[in-house]
Design an enzyme around this catalytic site. Structure first.
Site, PDB file in Angstrom:
ATOM      1  N   ASP A  38     -39.627  48.324   6.738  1.00 47.91           N
ATOM      2  CA  ASP A  38     -40.283  48.237   8.101  1.00 47.91           C
ATOM      3  C   ASP A  38     -39.237  48.238   9.162  1.00 47.91           C
ATOM      4  O   ASP A  38     -38.783  47.411   9.881  1.00 47.91           O
ATOM      5  CB  ASP A  38     -40.880  46.766   8.040  1.00 47.91           C
ATOM      6  CG  ASP A  38     -41.863  46.634   7.029  1.00 47.91           C
ATOM      7  OD1 ASP A  38     -42.361  47.667   6.408  1.00 47.91           O
ATOM      8  OD2 ASP A  38     -42.325  45.679   6.629  1.00 47.91           O
ATOM      9  N   THR A  59     -43.713  53.073   4.564  1.00 46.97           N
ATOM     10  CA  THR A  59     -43.319  53.092   5.839  1.00 46.97           C
ATOM     11  C   THR A  59     -44.245  52.627   6.707  1.00 46.97           C
ATOM     12  O   THR A  59     -45.685  52.249   6.475  1.00 46.97           O
ATOM     13  CB  THR A  59     -43.404  54.611   6.520  1.00 46.97           C
ATOM     14  OG1 THR A  59     -44.350  55.114   6.101  1.00 46.97           O
ATOM     15  CG2 THR A  59     -42.166  55.389   5.772  1.00 46.97           C
ATOM     16  N   HIS A  60     -44.128  51.805   7.818  1.00 51.23           N
ATOM     17  CA  HIS A  60     -44.930  51.335   9.017  1.00 51.23           C
ATOM     18  C   HIS A  60     -44.422  52.462  10.095  1.00 51.23           C
ATOM     19  O   HIS A  60     -43.625  52.051  10.952  1.00 51.23           O
ATOM     20  CB  HIS A  60     -44.742  49.991   9.312  1.00 51.23           C
ATOM     21  CG  HIS A  60     -45.587  49.151   8.885  1.00 51.23           C
ATOM     22  ND1 HIS A  60     -46.872  49.127   8.647  1.00 51.23           N
ATOM     23  CD2 HIS A  60     -44.968  47.969   8.096  1.00 51.23           C
ATOM     24  CE1 HIS A  60     -47.251  47.938   8.021  1.00 51.23           C
ATOM     25  NE2 HIS A  60     -46.161  47.349   7.704  1.00 51.23           N
ATOM     26  N   LYS A  91     -52.880  50.713   7.467  1.00 52.05           N
ATOM     27  CA  LYS A  91     -54.356  49.791   7.339  1.00 52.05           C
ATOM     28  C   LYS A  91     -55.309  50.272   8.303  1.00 52.05           C
ATOM     29  O   LYS A  91     -55.812  49.512   9.436  1.00 52.05           O
ATOM     30  CB  LYS A  91     -53.796  48.395   7.714  1.00 52.05           C
ATOM     31  CG  LYS A  91     -52.893  47.628   6.588  1.00 52.05           C
ATOM     32  CD  LYS A  91     -52.448  46.476   7.156  1.00 52.05           C
ATOM     33  CE  LYS A  91     -51.607  45.672   6.215  1.00 52.05           C
ATOM     34  NZ  LYS A  91     -50.074  45.973   6.194  1.00 52.05           N
ATOM     35  N   ASP A  94     -61.150  51.382  11.436  1.00 56.30           N
ATOM     36  CA  ASP A  94     -62.041  51.688  12.132  1.00 56.30           C
ATOM     37  C   ASP A  94     -63.155  52.289  11.680  1.00 56.30           C
ATOM     38  O   ASP A  94     -63.512  52.495  10.387  1.00 56.30           O
ATOM     39  CB  ASP A  94     -61.417  52.443  13.463  1.00 56.30           C
ATOM     40  CG  ASP A  94     -61.977  52.090  14.843  1.00 56.30           C
ATOM     41  OD1 ASP A  94     -63.142  51.854  15.008  1.00 56.30           O
ATOM     42  OD2 ASP A  94     -61.170  51.834  15.858  1.00 56.30           O
ATOM     43  N   ILE A  95     -64.195  52.651  12.628  1.00 53.61           N
ATOM     44  CA  ILE A  95     -65.265  53.770  12.107  1.00 53.61           C
ATOM     45  C   ILE A  95     -64.883  54.875  11.604  1.00 53.61           C
ATOM     46  O   ILE A  95     -63.639  55.613  11.805  1.00 53.61           O
ATOM     47  CB  ILE A  95     -66.305  53.759  13.225  1.00 53.61           C
ATOM     48  CG1 ILE A  95     -65.803  54.737  14.304  1.00 53.61           C
ATOM     49  CG2 ILE A  95     -66.802  52.620  13.807  1.00 53.61           C
ATOM     50  CD1 ILE A  95     -66.695  55.115  15.576  1.00 53.61           C
ATOM     51  N   THR A  98     -63.387  57.821  14.111  1.00 51.12           N
ATOM     52  CA  THR A  98     -61.973  57.477  14.665  1.00 51.12           C
ATOM     53  C   THR A  98     -60.869  57.517  13.494  1.00 51.12           C
ATOM     54  O   THR A  98     -59.886  58.098  13.946  1.00 51.12           O
ATOM     55  CB  THR A  98     -62.060  56.227  15.216  1.00 51.12           C
ATOM     56  OG1 THR A  98     -63.028  55.953  16.157  1.00 51.12           O
ATOM     57  CG2 THR A  98     -60.728  55.707  15.915  1.00 51.12           C
TER      58      THR A  98
HETATM   59  O1  6AU Z   1     -41.514  41.809   1.986  1.00 56.88           O
HETATM   60  P1  6AU Z   1     -41.731  41.589   3.745  1.00 56.88           P
HETATM   61  O2  6AU Z   1     -42.586  40.244   3.734  1.00 56.88           O
HETATM   62  O3  6AU Z   1     -40.703  42.035   4.337  1.00 56.88           O
HETATM   63  O4  6AU Z   1     -42.777  42.761   3.810  1.00 56.88           O
HETATM   64  C1  6AU Z   1     -44.086  42.846   3.203  1.00 56.88           C
HETATM   65  C2  6AU Z   1     -44.855  44.211   3.575  1.00 56.88           C
HETATM   66  C3  6AU Z   1     -45.207  44.344   5.322  1.00 56.88           C
HETATM   67  C4  6AU Z   1     -46.440  44.002   5.342  1.00 56.88           C
HETATM   68  O5  6AU Z   1     -47.358  44.766   6.405  1.00 56.88           O
HETATM   69  C5  6AU Z   1     -47.301  44.531   3.841  1.00 56.88           C
HETATM   70  O6  6AU Z   1     -46.127  44.358   3.035  1.00 56.88           O
HETATM   71  N1  6AU Z   1     -48.149  43.679   3.401  1.00 56.88           N
HETATM   72  C6  6AU Z   1     -49.605  44.276   3.284  1.00 56.88           C
HETATM   73  C7  6AU Z   1     -49.716  45.694   2.617  1.00 56.88           C
HETATM   74  C8  6AU Z   1     -48.676  46.427   2.026  1.00 56.88           C
HETATM   75  O7  6AU Z   1     -50.624  46.460   2.992  1.00 56.88           O
HETATM   76  C9  6AU Z   1     -50.693  43.471   2.642  1.00 56.88           C
HETATM   77  C10 6AU Z   1     -50.614  42.076   2.836  1.00 56.88           C
HETATM   78  O8  6AU Z   1     -51.441  41.389   2.457  1.00 56.88           O
HETATM   79  N2  6AU Z   1     -49.220  41.315   3.129  1.00 56.88           N
HETATM   80  C11 6AU Z   1     -48.173  42.299   3.443  1.00 56.88           C
HETATM   81  O9  6AU Z   1     -47.117  41.861   3.615  1.00 56.88           O
HETATM   82  O10 6AU Z   1     -44.807  45.888   5.614  1.00 56.88           O
END
Ligand code: 6AU
Length: 270
Positions: A38, A59-60, A91, A94-95, A98
């Site tokens: 992240d 990735t984000h 994640k 949407d419809i 989109t």
């Molecule tokens: O280990 P962290 O807490 O630094 O990061 C956790 C990562 C973040 C969240 O956006 C993601 O996992 N995440 C997700 C995902 C992967 O979909 C779902 C969820 O329920 N909890 C969560 O933390 O990038």
């Protein structure tokens, strides 16, 4: 469920080329670790992707402030060089109409570089149909290298992805196994009997909320260790701050890889 089988065996039995490759990478690298990178600039992102310990790089991409062609090319090259898959944690929610445009094209061109993308089915199964259509279009050349994960459970305190919602997610994956390869979830899902390896179904479980040094953060995140997650059914464990925020991220990656892989070996030994 195939959760009692080794990654070698699951790769062999699975007919989905991307899932085969995923298990093949795990087996080759002795790793079921996903790093959640992240990070907010291309250089740090690409730097984080180097190294031998991960099977998947998450990735984000919308966090990357200088996202450009260099980001895309860099990710593609490093994923080949270091043999890992790329998972964009977009994640989509949407419809159908989109999400097709958010996934394919747009400013982030996710379909071009991300092997795996996750989605939420809050809006019903139109999103599943839409994304399946997109990758099955004859003009889309990456079909065999693309798959989706349904976000069936969440790790944050008070989340609403539970019970019948989670069950609906399982039904939706069952209907589209060529495009929906599994779940982001905190346990094995879809099992009639957890040790029944006889059915054709093979849902891949990615579990997040993984940290070896902390129980959670101040904004509701809840953690468990890689080994604990694997014992509950995780095939792949996703860790972010526990690794990239550690004093020595390389050592941390190694420790998380070992904890997750040892537990996976233990779970799948016959
Ligand atoms: O280990 P962290 O807490 O630094 O990061 C956790 C990562 C973040 C969240 O956006 C993601 O996992 N995440 C997700 C995902 C992967 O979909 C779902 C969820 O329920 N909890 C969560 O933390 O990038």
């Amino acid at each position: 469920s195939k959760s009692s089988l080794t990654s070698a065996k699951r790769g062999e039995l699975n007919t989905h080329p991307l899932v085969k490759r995923l298990f093949d990478i795990a087996e080759t690298k002795l790793s079921n670790l996903v790093i959640s990178a992240d990070l907010t600039d291309t250089r740090s992102l690409l730097e984080c992707a180097r190294g031998p310990y991960i099977a998947v790089f998450k990735t984000h991409i919308d966090l990357v402030s200088d996202f450009s062609e260099d980001t895309v090319q860099g990710l593609k090259e490093i994923s080949k060089e270091h043999n890992f898959l790329i998972f964009e944690d977009r994640k989509l929610v949407d419809i159908g109409h989109t999400v097709q445009k958010q996934y394919h094209g747009g400013s982030l061109r996710i379909s071009e570089w991300a092997h795996i993308v996750n989605l939420s089915v809050l809006g019903g199964d139109g999103i599943v149909e839409a994304l399946t259509q997109t990758i099955e279009d004859p003009g889309f050349t990456h079909r065999d290298e693309r798959g989706f994960l349904i976000l069936a459970e969440m790790t944050s305190r008070g989340n609403l992805a539970t019970g019948s919602y989670t069950e609906k997610c399982v039904e939706m994956v069952r209907k589209c196994p060529r495009s929906m390869i599994g779940f982001v979830a905190t346990q094995a899902l879809g099992d009639v009997a957890p040790s029944d390896a006889s059915s054709d179904e093979d849902f891949v479980i990615f579990t997040t909320g993984i940290n070896m040094a902390s129980k959670g953060d101040k904004l509701g995140q809840q953690y468990q260790t890689p080994a604990a997650a694997v014992r509950r059914g995780a095939d792949f464990v996703i860790a972010g701050r526990g690794i990239y925020g550690a004093a020595d991220p390389v050592e941390a990656a190694k420790a998380y890889q070992k904890d997750g892989w040892d537990a996976y070996r233990e779970r799948t030994k016959s």
